[in-house]
Write a protein that holds these residues in place. Structure first.
Motif, short mmCIF file in Angstrom:
data_model
loop_
_atom_site.label_atom_id
_atom_site.label_comp_id
_atom_site.label_asym_id
_atom_site.label_seq_id
_atom_site.Cartn_x
_atom_site.Cartn_y
_atom_site.Cartn_z
N GLY A 1 2.57 -22.28 0.12
CA GLY A 1 1.72 -21.34 0.82
C GLY A 1 0.51 -20.89 0.05
O GLY A 1 -0.07 -19.84 0.36
N VAL A 2 0.08 -21.65 -0.96
CA VAL A 2 -1.09 -21.28 -1.74
C VAL A 2 -2.33 -21.44 -0.87
O VAL A 2 -2.47 -22.42 -0.13
CB VAL A 2 -1.21 -22.17 -3.00
N ASP A 3 -3.24 -20.47 -0.94
CA ASP A 3 -4.48 -20.54 -0.19
C ASP A 3 -5.27 -21.79 -0.60
O ASP A 3 -5.34 -22.13 -1.79
CB ASP A 3 -5.32 -19.29 -0.45
N THR A 4 -5.85 -22.46 0.37
CA THR A 4 -6.54 -23.73 0.11
C THR A 4 -7.67 -23.58 -0.90
O THR A 4 -7.84 -24.40 -1.80
CB THR A 4 -7.09 -24.33 1.42
N SER A 5 -8.46 -22.52 -0.77
CA SER A 5 -9.57 -22.32 -1.71
C SER A 5 -9.06 -22.07 -3.12
O SER A 5 -9.63 -22.58 -4.10
CB SER A 5 -10.45 -21.15 -1.25
N ASP A 6 -7.98 -21.30 -3.26
CA ASP A 6 -7.38 -21.07 -4.57
C ASP A 6 -6.85 -22.38 -5.16
O ASP A 6 -6.98 -22.65 -6.36
CB ASP A 6 -6.23 -20.07 -4.48
N ALA A 7 -6.23 -23.20 -4.31
CA ALA A 7 -5.69 -24.47 -4.77
C ALA A 7 -6.79 -25.40 -5.27
O ALA A 7 -6.64 -26.05 -6.32
CB ALA A 7 -4.90 -25.14 -3.64
N LEU A 8 -7.92 -25.43 -4.57
CA LEU A 8 -9.02 -26.29 -4.99
C LEU A 8 -9.67 -25.77 -6.27
O LEU A 8 -10.05 -26.57 -7.14
CB LEU A 8 -10.06 -26.37 -3.86
N LEU A 9 -9.79 -24.46 -6.41
CA LEU A 9 -10.35 -23.89 -7.63
C LEU A 9 -9.46 -24.19 -8.84
O LEU A 9 -9.95 -24.60 -9.91
CB LEU A 9 -10.53 -22.38 -7.48
N ALA A 10 -8.16 -24.01 -8.67
CA ALA A 10 -7.22 -24.32 -9.76
C ALA A 10 -7.30 -25.79 -10.12
O ALA A 10 -7.25 -26.16 -11.31
CB ALA A 10 -5.80 -23.95 -9.34
N ASP B 1 3.17 -18.79 -4.10
CA ASP B 1 1.86 -18.33 -3.62
C ASP B 1 1.17 -17.49 -4.68
O ASP B 1 1.06 -16.27 -4.59
CB ASP B 1 2.04 -17.52 -2.33
N SER B 2 0.71 -18.17 -5.74
CA SER B 2 0.07 -17.49 -6.86
C SER B 2 -0.92 -18.44 -7.52
O SER B 2 -0.56 -19.54 -7.94
CB SER B 2 1.12 -17.04 -7.88
N PHE B 3 -2.17 -18.01 -7.62
CA PHE B 3 -3.19 -18.82 -8.27
C PHE B 3 -2.84 -19.07 -9.73
O PHE B 3 -2.97 -20.19 -10.24
CB PHE B 3 -4.55 -18.12 -8.17
N ALA B 4 -2.39 -18.03 -10.44
CA ALA B 4 -2.08 -18.15 -11.86
C ALA B 4 -0.95 -19.14 -12.10
O ALA B 4 -1.02 -19.97 -13.03
CB ALA B 4 -1.71 -16.78 -12.43
N VAL B 5 0.10 -19.08 -11.27
CA VAL B 5 1.23 -20.00 -11.44
C VAL B 5 0.78 -21.44 -11.18
O VAL B 5 1.13 -22.36 -11.93
CB VAL B 5 2.39 -19.61 -10.50
N LEU B 6 0.01 -21.64 -10.13
CA LEU B 6 -0.48 -22.98 -9.84
C LEU B 6 -1.33 -23.52 -10.98
O LEU B 6 -1.19 -24.68 -11.38
CB LEU B 6 -1.30 -22.96 -8.54
N LEU B 7 -2.22 -22.69 -11.53
CA LEU B 7 -3.07 -23.13 -12.62
C LEU B 7 -2.24 -23.50 -13.85
O LEU B 7 -2.51 -24.52 -14.52
CB LEU B 7 -4.08 -22.04 -12.98
N LEU B 8 -1.22 -22.70 -14.15
CA LEU B 8 -0.35 -23.00 -15.29
C LEU B 8 0.41 -24.31 -15.08
O LEU B 8 0.54 -25.13 -15.99
CB LEU B 8 0.64 -21.85 -15.51
N VAL B 9 0.91 -24.52 -13.87
CA VAL B 9 1.64 -25.75 -13.56
C VAL B 9 0.71 -26.96 -13.70
O VAL B 9 1.08 -27.99 -14.28
CB VAL B 9 2.25 -25.69 -12.15
#
Length: 432
Positions: free
Chosen positions: A276-285, A333-341
């Motif tokens: 459920g990560v926001d698409t814009s957040d996912a692309l930025l990460a 659903d977290s930008f920080a978690v996605l970026l770390l992964v």
């Protein structure tokens, strides 16, 4: 297996003068190649609106759309690896590099000038499919030729470092394509973007290809005089005479390509679908982690020159085999978690990408090195890397989204078994 990887001195090789110029020629051209390739991906929505309009009556249109977007490029990459690799082995690495970049420039211009469906009907998607065929042919050949050229240009003890610039330049091309596409979307209104804005990056890509062609024309050929005088190899001689080496390339590449395309291309979509990560957040990460990934590559290459190829390959393979499942299951659903992964995966992935060119080049003898690498490598990428998004989506549709991380882990484990049996080649000479 040891016999396959044994390296022998190469006394007939040309002197390794102007190594920086050699590195620049390969890297700039490769960046342009991948800029053109990825520009299509980032602008696919606008292309579809012009070439594959909704509600088109002709039944060929949706069929051609599916074929162009999902199959054509990857289908042609093994063919490009074989054909352009053969040109590199027969006529020289530099000749193949100039052919691939001109081919990519021409196909990019063809995409940019593709007429709309409203203007010419079904001919529009036909032209686009042809352009994508040529792009796939060029990209498949680019890896075969530039891998060989980079590694043969390196000074002793620097093949790993030179190898790493294969993915430095690939990442630079991807980031450039993403940046230009984003700039256009933010600058132009929807009408202009739909009308002509999406064409600009492809025309620019054609111009950049001419710059890359000029730079590559000044590069030094890396084949020795002895190789130039020898009888020219047959088109499939690399596969026919070296079947074990060809299978070895497949085993080396299998885990690397599924991990690469999962982490660099599919992960934003996977995170949006399953966490459920926001698409814009996912692309930025994804953009931030990709830049981080590019910076890591030379470090991986230098480490392999000092400590060997096999430790880095095992770091990658076993690392992904053990961590793919927990990393992908940790997404939420977290930008920080996605970026770390993403960044954690990029660190592991560097163990493969930074040295894959060197490892591949050290498998085959010089006479069939480019075609020997190009065909099995591109075939494996098409089979496992190109299908990664579709396998992940299929698991989701079947209600087994959690199976995809296990699929990635299993392929990386399979490659790790190959790495365990590889003798160390970092400190020897390339095979003649």
């Amino acid at each position: 297996m040891v016999a396959i990887m044994t390296v022998t001195p190469h006394p007939g090789a040309p002197p390794t003068q102007r190594p920086v110029r050699q590195l620049f020629a390969a890297s700039v051209g490769n960046a342009v190649e991948w800029y053109d390739w990825y520009a299509y991906t980032f602008l696919a929505t606008y292309i579809a609106g012009a070439v594959f309009p909704k509600g088109a009556d002709n039944s060929l249109v949706p069929l051609l759309s599916t074929f162009a977007v999902f199959a054509v490029g990857f289908f042609m990459r093994p063919v490009g690896g074989l054909l352009m690799g053969a040109i590199a082995d027969r006529h020289g690495r530099r000749s193949a590099l100039t052919v691939t970049i001109l081919l990519m420039g021409g196909s990019s211009l063809l995409v940019g000038l593709t007429p709309t469906y409203a203007a010419v009907g079904v001919l529009s998607p036909v032209v686009l499919v042809l352009a994508r065929l040529l792009q796939g042919l060029s990209v498949g050949g680019e890896f075969a030729a530039s891998t060989t050229f980079l590694v043969e240009s390196a000074r002793p003890g620097r093949r790993g470092l030179f190898s790493s610039f294969q993915y430095v330049s690939t990442t630079a091309g991807q980031l450039l394509a993403s940046g230009i596409a984003t700039l256009l979307v933010d600058t132009l209104d929807e009408g202009r973007m739909d009308g002509w804005g999406w064409r600009v990056p492809f025309v620019l890509g054609a111009v950049l290809s001419l710059v890359g062609f000029w730079i590559r024309r000044g590069a030094r050929e890396t084949r020795s005089e002895e190789q130039r005088r020898a009888p020219r190899p047959g088109l499939v001689e690399g596969v026919r005479r070296h079947p074990r080496e060809s299978l070895l390339i497949c085993g080396i590449t299998m885990g690397g390509t599924i991990a690469y395309y999962t982490w660099t291309s599919y992960l934003p979509t996977y995170a949006a679908l399953n966490a459920g990560v926001d698409t814009s957040d996912a692309l930025l990460a994804g953009t931030i982690s990709l830049a981080f990934f590019g910076l890591l590559q030379p470090l991986g290459g230098l480490l392999s020159d000092r400590f060997g190829r096999r430790p880095l390959l095992l770091f990658f393979g076993l690392g992904f085999a053990l961590s793919s499942v927990p990393l992908l299951h940790a997404l939420r659903d977290s930008f920080a978690v996605l970026l770390l992964v993403q960044c954690a995966g990029m660190v592991l992935l560097t163990g493969f990408t930074s040295i894959s060119a060197a490892v591949n080049a050290e498998v085959f003898p010089a006479r069939v090195r480019a075609a020997g690498i190009g065909f099995p490598y591109s075939l494996t990428v098409a089979a496992f890397g190109g299908t990664a998004p579709y396998v992940g989506t299929l698991f989701k549709e079947l209600g087994h989204a959690g199976a995809f991380p296990w699929y990635v882990a299993a392929l990386c484990l399979g490659s790790s078994l190959v790495y365990l049996r590889l003798p160390e080649t970092a400190h020897g000479e390339l095979r003649r």
